[in-house]
Motif scaffolding. Structure first.
Motif, mmCIF file in Angstrom:
data_model
loop_
_atom_site.group_PDB
_atom_site.id
_atom_site.type_symbol
_atom_site.label_atom_id
_atom_site.label_comp_id
_atom_site.label_asym_id
_atom_site.label_seq_id
_atom_site.Cartn_x
_atom_site.Cartn_y
_atom_site.Cartn_z
ATOM 1 N N PRO A 19 -69.969 57.057 2.407
ATOM 2 C CA PRO A 19 -69.189 58.204 1.928
ATOM 3 C C PRO A 19 -68.018 58.587 2.839
ATOM 4 N N LYS A 20 -68.092 58.258 4.127
ATOM 5 C CA LYS A 20 -67.016 58.608 5.053
ATOM 6 C C LYS A 20 -66.032 57.456 5.275
ATOM 7 N N ALA A 21 -66.236 56.322 4.633
ATOM 8 C CA ALA A 21 -65.392 55.146 4.875
ATOM 9 C C ALA A 21 -63.913 55.432 4.595
ATOM 10 N N ALA A 22 -63.613 56.136 3.528
ATOM 11 C CA ALA A 22 -62.213 56.435 3.210
ATOM 12 C C ALA A 22 -61.567 57.273 4.313
ATOM 13 N N GLU A 23 -62.342 58.134 4.939
ATOM 14 C CA GLU A 23 -61.841 58.947 6.057
ATOM 15 C C GLU A 23 -61.641 58.073 7.302
ATOM 16 N N TRP A 24 -62.611 57.202 7.593
ATOM 17 C CA TRP A 24 -62.527 56.340 8.778
ATOM 18 C C TRP A 24 -61.373 55.346 8.668
ATOM 19 N N PHE A 25 -61.143 54.859 7.456
ATOM 20 C CA PHE A 25 -60.142 53.810 7.248
ATOM 21 C C PHE A 25 -58.942 54.300 6.453
ATOM 22 N N VAL A 26 -58.510 55.514 6.729
ATOM 23 C CA VAL A 26 -57.402 56.120 6.009
ATOM 24 C C VAL A 26 -56.125 55.282 6.130
ATOM 25 N N ASP A 27 -55.972 54.534 7.218
ATOM 26 C CA ASP A 27 -54.754 53.749 7.445
ATOM 27 C C ASP A 27 -54.871 52.289 7.018
ATOM 28 N N ILE A 28 -55.943 51.899 6.376
ATOM 29 C CA ILE A 28 -56.141 50.472 6.116
ATOM 30 C C ILE A 28 -55.037 49.858 5.263
ATOM 31 N N LYS A 29 -54.564 50.564 4.260
ATOM 32 C CA LYS A 29 -53.498 49.997 3.429
ATOM 33 C C LYS A 29 -52.196 49.877 4.214
ATOM 34 N N THR A 30 -51.893 50.846 5.040
ATOM 35 C CA THR A 30 -50.685 50.782 5.863
ATOM 36 C C THR A 30 -50.755 49.596 6.816
ATOM 37 N N VAL A 31 -51.906 49.397 7.439
ATOM 38 C CA VAL A 31 -52.061 48.332 8.437
ATOM 39 C C VAL A 31 -52.195 46.959 7.796
ATOM 40 N N THR A 32 -53.012 46.850 6.757
ATOM 41 C CA THR A 32 -53.338 45.529 6.199
ATOM 42 C C THR A 32 -52.618 45.193 4.900
ATOM 43 N N GLY A 33 -52.135 46.211 4.190
ATOM 44 C CA GLY A 33 -51.493 45.972 2.907
ATOM 45 C C GLY A 33 -52.455 45.910 1.739
ATOM 46 N N VAL A 34 -53.739 46.141 1.981
ATOM 47 C CA VAL A 34 -54.730 46.109 0.902
ATOM 48 C C VAL A 34 -55.558 47.396 0.896
ATOM 49 N N GLU A 35 -56.095 47.721 -0.268
ATOM 50 C CA GLU A 35 -56.956 48.891 -0.411
ATOM 51 C C GLU A 35 -58.306 48.632 0.251
ATOM 52 N N LEU A 36 -58.974 49.687 0.650
ATOM 53 C CA LEU A 36 -60.270 49.605 1.322
ATOM 54 C C LEU A 36 -61.259 48.711 0.573
ATOM 55 N N MET A 37 -61.418 48.925 -0.709
ATOM 56 C CA MET A 37 -62.427 48.173 -1.462
ATOM 57 C C MET A 37 -62.056 46.703 -1.684
ATOM 58 N N ASN A 38 -60.797 46.360 -1.491
ATOM 59 C CA ASN A 38 -60.365 44.965 -1.662
ATOM 60 C C ASN A 38 -60.240 44.217 -0.341
ATOM 61 N N ALA A 39 -60.463 44.903 0.765
ATOM 62 C CA ALA A 39 -60.281 44.292 2.084
ATOM 63 C C ALA A 39 -61.354 43.251 2.375
ATOM 64 N N THR A 40 -60.929 42.164 3.000
ATOM 65 C CA THR A 40 -61.837 41.079 3.394
ATOM 66 C C THR A 40 -62.260 41.271 4.851
#
Length: 128
Positions: A19-40
């Motif tokens: 439940p807190k993953a979106a908070e922990w990884f708020v920058d994932i799209k900026t850093v990786t270019g992919v959404e949290l649920m699509n990240a490898t």
């Protein structure tokens, strides 16, 4: 490495569904270019290389990722274009950063100007 367990947990053991993953990884799209649920796994390694949540940084970027180049930290964005005076491989102080702290040995920076109307704060460090 310190990031291996964290990357494995988030990518392979359901951590991205926490439940807190979106908070922990708020920058994932900026850093990786992919959404949290699509990240490898590789995308999470890139995240932990560039901006590690919790401080367990990876010491190296992944060899592959969803949005290369994988050693950058801006979602696979193309590299910044060089200044016009640096397009042809010039090695002047204006085009190439030093490899060691005192490499410039008294060379002068080119004149720089910044236009604008609002208040600006510019911080410069030199070896004078």
């Amino acid at each position: 490495s310190g990031c291996k367990d964290a990357v494995d947990w988030i990518a392979n053991q359901g951590g991205k569904y926490d439940p807190k993953a979106a908070e922990w990884f708020v920058d994932i799209k900026t850093v990786t270019g992919v959404e949290l649920m699509n990240a490898t796994v590789d995308d999470f390694q890139r995240m932990y290389f560039c901006s590690p949540p919790g401080g367990n940084a990876c010491g190296a970027p992944p060899c592959s990722c969803s949005k290369p180049p994988c050693q950058t930290c801006f979602g696979g964005a193309p590299p910044k274009k060089p200044r016009p005076e640096c397009e042809h491989g010039e090695t002047t102080i204006a085009c190439v950063p030093p490899k060691r702290p005192m490499e410039y040995r008294g060379m002068a920076w080119p004149t720089m100007t910044y236009s604008g109307r609002g208040e600006m704060h510019i911080f410069v460090i030199g070896d004078w």
